[in-house]
Design a protein around this motif. Structure first.
Motif, PDB file in Angstrom:
ATOM      1  N   LEU A 236     -35.429 -79.299   4.424  1.00 43.81           N
ATOM      2  CA  LEU A 236     -34.954 -80.588   4.922  1.00 43.81           C
ATOM      3  C   LEU A 236     -34.985 -81.579   3.765  1.00 43.81           C
ATOM      4  O   LEU A 236     -35.995 -82.239   3.515  1.00 43.81           O
ATOM      5  N   GLU A 279     -37.414 -76.600  13.725  1.00 37.65           N
ATOM      6  CA  GLU A 279     -37.965 -77.946  13.794  1.00 37.65           C
ATOM      7  C   GLU A 279     -37.739 -78.511  15.195  1.00 37.65           C
ATOM      8  O   GLU A 279     -36.619 -78.589  15.675  1.00 37.65           O
ATOM      9  N   LEU A 282     -38.545 -83.985  17.514  1.00 39.53           N
ATOM     10  CA  LEU A 282     -38.011 -84.978  18.448  1.00 39.53           C
ATOM     11  C   LEU A 282     -38.147 -84.518  19.886  1.00 39.53           C
ATOM     12  O   LEU A 282     -38.551 -85.273  20.766  1.00 39.53           O
ATOM     13  N   PHE A 283     -37.802 -83.280  20.108  1.00 38.24           N
ATOM     14  CA  PHE A 283     -37.825 -82.794  21.491  1.00 38.24           C
ATOM     15  C   PHE A 283     -39.243 -82.592  22.003  1.00 38.24           C
ATOM     16  O   PHE A 283     -39.491 -82.631  23.195  1.00 38.24           O
ATOM     17  N   ARG A 290     -43.438 -94.329  20.328  1.00 39.05           N
ATOM     18  CA  ARG A 290     -43.012 -94.629  21.692  1.00 39.05           C
ATOM     19  C   ARG A 290     -41.819 -95.581  21.691  1.00 39.05           C
ATOM     20  O   ARG A 290     -40.963 -95.526  22.564  1.00 39.05           O
ATOM     21  N   GLU A 291     -41.802 -96.499  20.717  1.00 45.59           N
ATOM     22  CA  GLU A 291     -40.672 -97.420  20.670  1.00 45.59           C
ATOM     23  C   GLU A 291     -39.552 -96.855  19.829  1.00 45.59           C
ATOM     24  O   GLU A 291     -38.666 -97.581  19.376  1.00 45.59           O
ATOM     25  N   ALA A 292     -39.595 -95.534  19.638  1.00 43.90           N
ATOM     26  CA  ALA A 292     -38.486 -94.793  19.019  1.00 43.90           C
ATOM     27  C   ALA A 292     -38.271 -95.157  17.566  1.00 43.90           C
ATOM     28  O   ALA A 292     -37.148 -95.251  17.111  1.00 43.90           O
ATOM     29  N   TYR A 333     -44.461 -79.695  24.606  1.00 46.92           N
ATOM     30  CA  TYR A 333     -44.401 -81.149  24.606  1.00 46.92           C
ATOM     31  C   TYR A 333     -45.752 -81.738  24.247  1.00 46.92           C
ATOM     32  O   TYR A 333     -46.799 -81.146  24.486  1.00 46.92           O
TER      33      TYR A 333
ATOM     34  N   MET B   1     -30.507 -78.048  10.084  1.00 52.42           N
ATOM     35  CA  MET B   1     -30.584 -79.505   9.889  1.00 52.42           C
ATOM     36  C   MET B   1     -30.719 -80.205  11.245  1.00 52.42           C
ATOM     37  O   MET B   1     -29.841 -80.941  11.683  1.00 52.42           O
ATOM     38  N   PRO B   2     -31.796 -79.990  11.926  1.00 44.43           N
ATOM     39  CA  PRO B   2     -31.929 -80.535  13.257  1.00 44.43           C
ATOM     40  C   PRO B   2     -31.907 -82.051  13.309  1.00 44.43           C
ATOM     41  O   PRO B   2     -31.648 -82.624  14.337  1.00 44.43           O
ATOM     42  N   PHE B   3     -32.133 -82.710  12.171  1.00 44.36           N
ATOM     43  CA  PHE B   3     -32.159 -84.163  12.203  1.00 44.36           C
ATOM     44  C   PHE B   3     -30.891 -84.777  11.648  1.00 44.36           C
ATOM     45  O   PHE B   3     -30.842 -85.943  11.354  1.00 44.36           O
ATOM     46  N   TYR B   5     -28.324 -85.693  12.846  1.00 49.39           N
ATOM     47  CA  TYR B   5     -27.743 -86.802  13.579  1.00 49.39           C
ATOM     48  C   TYR B   5     -28.771 -87.872  13.915  1.00 49.39           C
ATOM     49  O   TYR B   5     -28.482 -88.825  14.601  1.00 49.39           O
ATOM     50  N   ILE B   6     -29.941 -87.702  13.423  1.00 49.49           N
ATOM     51  CA  ILE B   6     -30.978 -88.684  13.710  1.00 49.49           C
ATOM     52  C   ILE B   6     -31.232 -89.529  12.478  1.00 49.49           C
ATOM     53  O   ILE B   6     -31.587 -89.012  11.432  1.00 49.49           O
ATOM     54  N   GLN B 243     -34.904 -97.403  22.753  1.00 50.95           N
ATOM     55  CA  GLN B 243     -36.003 -96.472  23.027  1.00 50.95           C
ATOM     56  C   GLN B 243     -35.952 -95.952  24.457  1.00 50.95           C
ATOM     57  O   GLN B 243     -36.525 -94.909  24.754  1.00 50.95           O
ATOM     58  N   TYR B 246     -34.263 -92.754  24.252  1.00 52.93           N
ATOM     59  CA  TYR B 246     -35.194 -91.727  23.776  1.00 52.93           C
ATOM     60  C   TYR B 246     -36.123 -91.286  24.906  1.00 52.93           C
ATOM     61  O   TYR B 246     -36.368 -90.093  25.100  1.00 52.93           O
ATOM     62  N   GLN B 250     -36.495 -87.569  26.538  1.00 48.05           N
ATOM     63  CA  GLN B 250     -37.767 -86.855  26.708  1.00 48.05           C
ATOM     64  C   GLN B 250     -37.939 -86.377  28.147  1.00 48.05           C
ATOM     65  O   GLN B 250     -38.393 -85.260  28.399  1.00 48.05           O
ATOM     66  N   MET B 253     -35.864 -83.376  28.736  1.00 47.13           N
ATOM     67  CA  MET B 253     -36.517 -82.180  28.192  1.00 47.13           C
ATOM     68  C   MET B 253     -37.637 -81.700  29.098  1.00 47.13           C
ATOM     69  O   MET B 253     -37.753 -80.513  29.410  1.00 47.13           O
ATOM     70  N   ARG B 254     -38.441 -82.639  29.513  1.00 43.02           N
ATOM     71  CA  ARG B 254     -39.623 -82.267  30.307  1.00 43.02           C
ATOM     72  C   ARG B 254     -39.235 -81.719  31.669  1.00 43.02           C
ATOM     73  O   ARG B 254     -40.024 -81.002  32.296  1.00 43.02           O
ATOM     74  N   ALA B 261     -30.770 -83.532  27.506  1.00 43.33           N
ATOM     75  CA  ALA B 261     -31.631 -84.115  26.483  1.00 43.33           C
ATOM     76  C   ALA B 261     -30.889 -84.236  25.166  1.00 43.33           C
ATOM     77  O   ALA B 261     -30.998 -85.253  24.472  1.00 43.33           O
ATOM     78  N   ARG B 262     -30.136 -83.224  24.849  1.00 38.52           N
ATOM     79  CA  ARG B 262     -29.410 -83.247  23.577  1.00 38.52           C
ATOM     80  C   ARG B 262     -28.359 -84.372  23.572  1.00 38.52           C
ATOM     81  O   ARG B 262     -28.224 -85.106  22.601  1.00 38.52           O
ATOM     82  N   MET B 265     -30.138 -87.601  23.248  1.00 37.92           N
ATOM     83  CA  MET B 265     -30.676 -87.757  21.900  1.00 37.92           C
ATOM     84  C   MET B 265     -29.555 -88.189  20.942  1.00 37.92           C
ATOM     85  O   MET B 265     -29.780 -89.001  20.048  1.00 37.92           O
ATOM     86  N   PHE B 268     -28.871 -91.725  21.578  1.00 39.31           N
ATOM     87  CA  PHE B 268     -29.970 -92.491  20.986  1.00 39.31           C
ATOM     88  C   PHE B 268     -29.751 -92.667  19.484  1.00 39.31           C
ATOM     89  O   PHE B 268     -29.947 -93.758  18.931  1.00 39.31           O
ATOM     90  N   GLN B 272     -29.389 -96.129  17.699  1.00 35.41           N
ATOM     91  CA  GLN B 272     -30.411 -96.451  16.705  1.00 35.41           C
ATOM     92  C   GLN B 272     -29.757 -96.916  15.404  1.00 35.41           C
ATOM     93  O   GLN B 272     -30.228 -97.842  14.764  1.00 35.41           O
TER      94      GLN B 272
END
Lengths: 539, 583
Positions: A236, A279, A282-283, A290-292, A333, B1-3, B5-6, B243, B246, B250, B253-254, B261-262, B265, B268, B272
């Motif tokens: 990464l 990785e 995030l998930f 918490r505030e992202a 989680y 490259m999971p991030f 897009y973040i 947030q 986000y 979450q 996902m849960r 979730a995707r 995300m 988000f 962001q």
């Protein structure tokens, strides 16, 4: 199944000139002969790497059963000159006094050092040392005669990026110890960014620099390593990591990796069992706050602090950002319970670095130590609320699952602290601390709180993983089960004693010890006496 | 490259990064407690940020020039300076009030406390709040501001106590209750925090930040449905609360919804990125060393807010910029646009005219007046303003486009085409300008010029469905069957449900390609996609008729007539079909 029992020195190691205070910590740095002083190359030019500080390791390099101390040092940067080049230092523990054996051991690297990790990577029965630098890293192979040799280049691990924390682990489950190196950013003094606040020059954020991918080196078993960064899925290039911890976070029998990153999302790499990582930060709700927001992550430690059999994670963060206490909700989680646990509010005024879980008061519950200190020695010039020297934090776990700050002068004396390592230096059954400071002395804090029972397990695995990295122990005493896992590096740039220490409270015996060795085999020990160090070899 | 897009975090240097969170809250502190004080009738509210702010400041200054002993004017001026976050001049006013004697000491110490808080000197702020309370302990908003200052120092026990003091005086203050809830949560008292947030929402259901916090608290307790509900409510109230996205991801996902979730995300990540730019400008404004520089940055922030459709935030931001630098014509103009979008047309016009007083040649202000006229449904007036704007600044694309649109609405296609041509001169890469130029050329019976313009639009943006469709229609009318067919098919590739394209194809097949069956298939598709189109039914009837399927033709033409009973053509068609049937 036969366990080897070795009774450690239970007696109090008298320390000249240091009066013990019951129920507190005592600064015994001078008394035990540790005179290490960190330099960071400071010249007023505010080079980006200056505030990072350095790490410290507690290790038994000479195999005599007590903990020796290795401190990493910085070096001169352009504009700074020292009469004598700064170097790393190894102190041998001689019955409670520490003797500088750096020259004799040949471990006085003079590069700009940052972090270190300890493990017997070649399985010869002697623990080795890996040191990260700004510049090529060093792998000190322990020759077993009190000396080391640098084999980094030959071994293929002389990573010349700006490396921070590092950890040994068996990533692919082949019994050979691999090496994870956290790389921070792409730094060059010639293009050092200058950041100001009004007229005040301050250290820049990592946002001013490009990130750098961490590296995973797979052991070939012949003393050399293969760079499997991309193949293993941990490449990464934009990440800006500082801290790392390893452990079986999802209880599936392999070693996962968590990286604390500074202004980029923290990383949680789940192992597929064969050394391939995905990785999932995030998930899994551990990447950002918490505030992202991606916080300024520094150090990280993992341990089962709530006693549910799942490894939880603590991350230290920048000032005005709470430290994270990621409670493991079943491996997939996590939930940040920092405020609920009583850590969050107390951590907000602090800039956290070194971090480790240990049962400092031997009550059977894992406590948390955090080393704090600001980046800028001139912080007050631009931040009315900022303090350069900050009190460290020791959070003592309470019966209700929360933590309470332990107000002890030795702990809370303001310092610009950075790395920290925990271990029973004086072998009295409670966990002591060693803390590095930025541009200042290394501090040895003796724990004088031993009022309860304890047991330390020193695991000896089958070669080549003789340090049994990744072994997990479930110890049950008085109906309470505690879980620990051996690690090869954790916290911030540092390495705590890899032995497993259990506080037992009032329990005068241990009902059962269940060991899951790195290869998956299980061993169960029956009732075991306490208040001693127990060496257990894998059958 | 999971991030990949973040993108999170802030593009700031270290000290900006370090200070931003606290400073943003600091400004929040001042604005918030001004608002609370205003609710108590003791100060002007941030909502007072409007077109007359510079005038009001000047009026108070004039009053004080005439009579420096007017403490009411000093207090009002101090509050206005606080409103625009000009803390030093605010402090000067409050100190002058205190120097005059203890008569207004409670208000002056409160104001001074806010100025200290604005400068992040929270200890000093608390001292001032304490002094204010020592003169008058019954002002809830001072206790609340004191609590907020303690919260900024992370001293939550004292913050909670202060908030509770405020609530003992004003039990119904939702904002204070919300802040108390936040402090309780930070102290780890989750159940109490939850109760306070619920109470806050009970009295102020649109308090987005309380909804967000409640979502977080429910999520922490694994009450997914409740958390989801609150997060959604927060987002609906304030799209800036990224947030919440986000949090929703979450929860997805849960609860086992990995795909959901995707998607969340990804949303988000986009949100962001948008908020990052806002944060960067807010940080820059906070660090600006003088008022003029700060006003300029706020004007940029206002523009960004306008682009994001956050009109009320744009209004507030521009109003601050105008007050900080009343000579900043662009800020007045931006304020005018924001007010226009908020349908406050009178104020919007005032703002635009203020801009023009500063800069009579400001094309955007004329365009702003044009927009107001458009919104007021005064097209002639709008046309005049937009023409003036375009004359003043030939590079102002929007003015040319609006002129074109207005003339097109009047069917003045030749003039409209000239306006769109000018638009393409202002920005040759604007596909829309080329598209409408083509349309007007076509409507002005200039098919070749029209096709040329359509071609330019498609070259710039090959995914313009409507341009492909109009190209196809035009080529069909010119008899270029194959080229028309290709254009229709391209339109349908881009939009498989484009009923008009199917209908056009039906006509093409029937009239030029001599494939009546093909025509029927396309006509049926068009009619199915748009059953309310009488025209498509009529075309269908014609094709059935040509195929000799008279019963179906009759059904189709009757369906067309049912939709348009007075259409003489359809009636004639029905008669012809019935006549054939008789024969």
């Amino acid at each position: 199944m036969r366990a080897f029992l070795a009774v450690a020195c239970l007696g109090w190691l008298a320390v000249n000139g240091a009066a013990a205070q019951v129920g507190s910590f005592t600064d015994i740095t001078k008394a035990v002969g540790v005179d290490f002083r960190h330099v960071n190359g400071h010249s007023g030019r505010k080079y980006f790497i200056e505030p990072l500080g350095s790490g410290v390791a507690l290790l038994d390099y000479d195999g005599d059963g007590d903990l020796d101390l290795y401190a990493v040092n910085g070096a001169a940067l352009p504009g700074a000159e020292y009469a004598t080049p700064a170097r790393n230092a190894l102190y041998r523990n001689d019955g409670g006094r520490f003797v500088d054996v750096t020259d004799a051991a040949g471990v006085g690297d003079t590069a700009y050092g940052l972090g270190c990790a300890v493990a017997d990577y070649d399985g010869d029965g002697h623990v080795d040392l890996y040191v990260t630098n700004y510049g090529p890293n060093v792998l000190y192979r322990n020759l077993g005669d009190g000396t080391f040799e640098d084999v980094a280049r030959a071994a293929g691990v002389a990573d010349d990026a700006l490396s921070a924390s590092c950890a040994f682990l068996d990533a692919d489950g082949d019994g050979l110890l691999d090496l994870y190196v956290v790389n921070y950013v792409q730094f060059d003094p010639a293009t050092n960014p200058v950041c100001t606040h009004g007229d005040v020059i301050a250290y820049c954020t990592p946002k001013a620099l490009a990130g750098a991918s961490d590296r995973l080196y797979r052991s070939r078993g012949d003393g050399t390593f293969e760079d499997v960064t991309e193949a293993s899925g941990v490449y990464l290039p934009d990440s800006k990591g500082l801290g790392v911890t390893t452990g079986d976070l999802d209880n599936d029998g392999d070693t996962d990796i968590f990286v604390a990153c500074d202004t980029t999302p923290d990383l949680l790499y789940r192992n597929d069992g064969a050394g391939k990582y995905e990785e999932r930060g995030l998930f899994a709700a551990v990447a950002i706050s918490r505030e992202a927001m991606a916080y300024g992550g520094m150090g990280v430690a993992s341990a089962d602090f709530d006693g549910d059999g799942w490894l939880d994670i603590a991350v230290t963060n920048f000032q005005d950002q709470t430290n994270f206490m990621h409670r493991n909700m079943g491996g997939v989680y996590f939930q940040d319970v920092s405020f609920e646990a009583g850590i969050g509010a107390a951590s907000l005024p602090m800039l956290g670095w070194g971090v480790d879980f240990a049962d400092f008061d031997n009550d059977g519950r894992l406590d948390l130590f955090v080393a704090n200190g600001h980046l800028d020695d001139n912080v007050q010039a631009y931040d009315p609320l900022g303090e350069y020297a900050q009190p460290d934090s020791l959070f003592i776990a309470q019966p209700d699952g929360s933590f309470r700050a332990f107000d002890d002068p030795a702990i809370t004396t303001p310092r610009p602290s950075r790395g920290a390592a925990a271990g029973d230096i004086d072998e009295d059954g409670d966990i002591d601390l060693v803390v590095t400071t930025l541009g200042g002395p290394l501090v040895v804090l003796r724990n004088d709180m031993r009022v309860r029972h304890w047991l330390t397990l020193s695991l000896v695995g089958k070669a080549p993983n003789v340090g049994a990295l990744g072994a997990r122990v479930r110890l049950t005493a008085n109906g309470v089960t505690q879980t620990r896992e051996t690690h090869g590096g954790s916290g911030y740039l540092s390495h705590s004693d890899a032995r497993l220490h259990f506080g037992l409270g009032a329990a005068s015996s241990v009902g059962q010890v269940e060991i899951t060795w790195p290869d998956g085999t299980k061993q169960t020990l029956g009732p075991t006496p306490v208040d001693r160090t127990l060496v257990v070899a894998q059958p | 490259m999971p991030f990949a897009y973040i993108r999170v975090g802030r593009t700031r240097n270290r000290e900006k990064h370090m200070r931003h969170g606290r400073t943003a809250n600091t400004l929040g502190h001042v604005a918030l407690w001004l608002a609370v004080a205003a609710a108590a009738g003791a100060a002007s509210a941030p909502d007072a940020l409007g077109v007359d702010l510079p005038r009001r400041i000047e009026a108070h200054m004039a009053t004080l020039r005439d009579d420096p002993t007017r403490l009411d004017a000093r207090l009002a001026l101090g509050r206005l300076y606080l409103t625009i976050e000009a803390f030093d001049p605010a402090a000067e006013q409050y100190e002058a009030v205190l120097a005059a004697g203890p008569g207004e000491a409670a208000a002056a110490h409160h104001g001074l406390g806010l100025t200290h808080a604005g400068g992040e000197r929270f200890d000093d702020a608390i001292r001032q709040y304490d002094l204010s309370i020592s003169y008058d302990a019954d002002r809830a908003f001072v206790h609340a501001a004191r609590g907020s200052a303690y919260a900024h120092l992370h001293r939550y026990d004292e913050a909670i106590e202060a908030y509770r003091s405020a609530l003992s005086l004003e039990p119904g203050d939702a904002m204070v209750r919300h802040q108390l809830g936040l402090a309780l949560a930070r102290n780890g008292r989750i159940d109490d925090a939850l109760a306070e947030q619920e109470a806050a929402i009970a009295s102020m259901p649109d308090l987005a930040s309380a909804r967000l916090e409640l979502g977080s608290l429910h999520s922490g307790a694994s009450r997914w449905e409740e958390a989801r509900r609150e997060y959604r409510a927060a987002l609906a109230l304030d799209a800036d609360l990224t947030q919440a996205l986000y949090g929703l991801a979450q929860i997805a996902m849960r609860t086992g919804d990995a795909d959901g979730a995707r998607v969340l995300m990804e949303q988000f990540a986009v949100a962001q990125e948008r908020s990052e730019e806002v944060g960067r400008l807010i940080g820059a404004a906070q660090r600006a060393s003088d008022r003029t520089e700060r006003a300029g940055i706020l004007a940029s922030l206002g523009r960004l807010r306008l682009q994001q459709g956050a009109y009320d935030k744009a209004r507030q931001t521009y109003a601050k910029a105008c007050a900080l630098d009343p000579t900043l014509a662009g800020a007045h103009g931006g304020l005018g646009v924001a007010l226009t979008m908020l349908e406050a047309y009178d104020d919007a016009e005032t703002a635009q005219r203020a801009a023009l007083r500063i800069d009579p040649g400001m094309a955007r202000a004329h365009a702003g007046l044009g927009l107001i006229a458009l919104r007021r449904e005064r097209p002639d007036e709008a046309l005049t303003h937009y023409r003036r704007a375009a004359d003043l600044d030939p590079t102002l694309l929007d003015a040319h486009m609006k002129v074109g649109d207005l003339l097109r609405g009047e069917r003045a296609y030749g003039q409209a085409a000239e306006a769109y041509a000018a638009a393409t001169g202002a920005d040759a890469a604007d596909a829309e300008a080329w598209h409408y130029l083509g349309l007007c050329r076509a409507l002005n019976d200039q098919p070749d010029e029209a096709l040329q313009a359509y071609g330019r639009a498609i070259a710039i943006d090959p995914a313009r469905v409507e341009t492909h469709f109009l190209t196809a229609e035009l080529r069909r009318r010119k008899g270029d069957g194959e080229l028309s067919l290709a254009a229709y098919e391209r339109a349908l590739e881009l939009d498989v449900d484009h009923a008009r394209a199917y209908h056009g194809l039906a006509v093409l097949y029937a009239t030029q390609l001599e494939d009546v069956d093909g025509a029927l298939a396309h006509a049926e598709k068009a009619a199915a996609l748009d059953p309310a189109s009488a025209r498509y039914r009529n075309t269908l009837a014609l094709i059935y008729y040509r195929l000799g399927r008279l019963r179906e033709a009759e059904d189709a033409i009757r369906a067309a007539l049912a939709l348009e009973p007075d259409n003489a053509t359809y009636r004639e068609g029905l008669e012809r079909i019935l006549g054939s049937d008789d024969g």
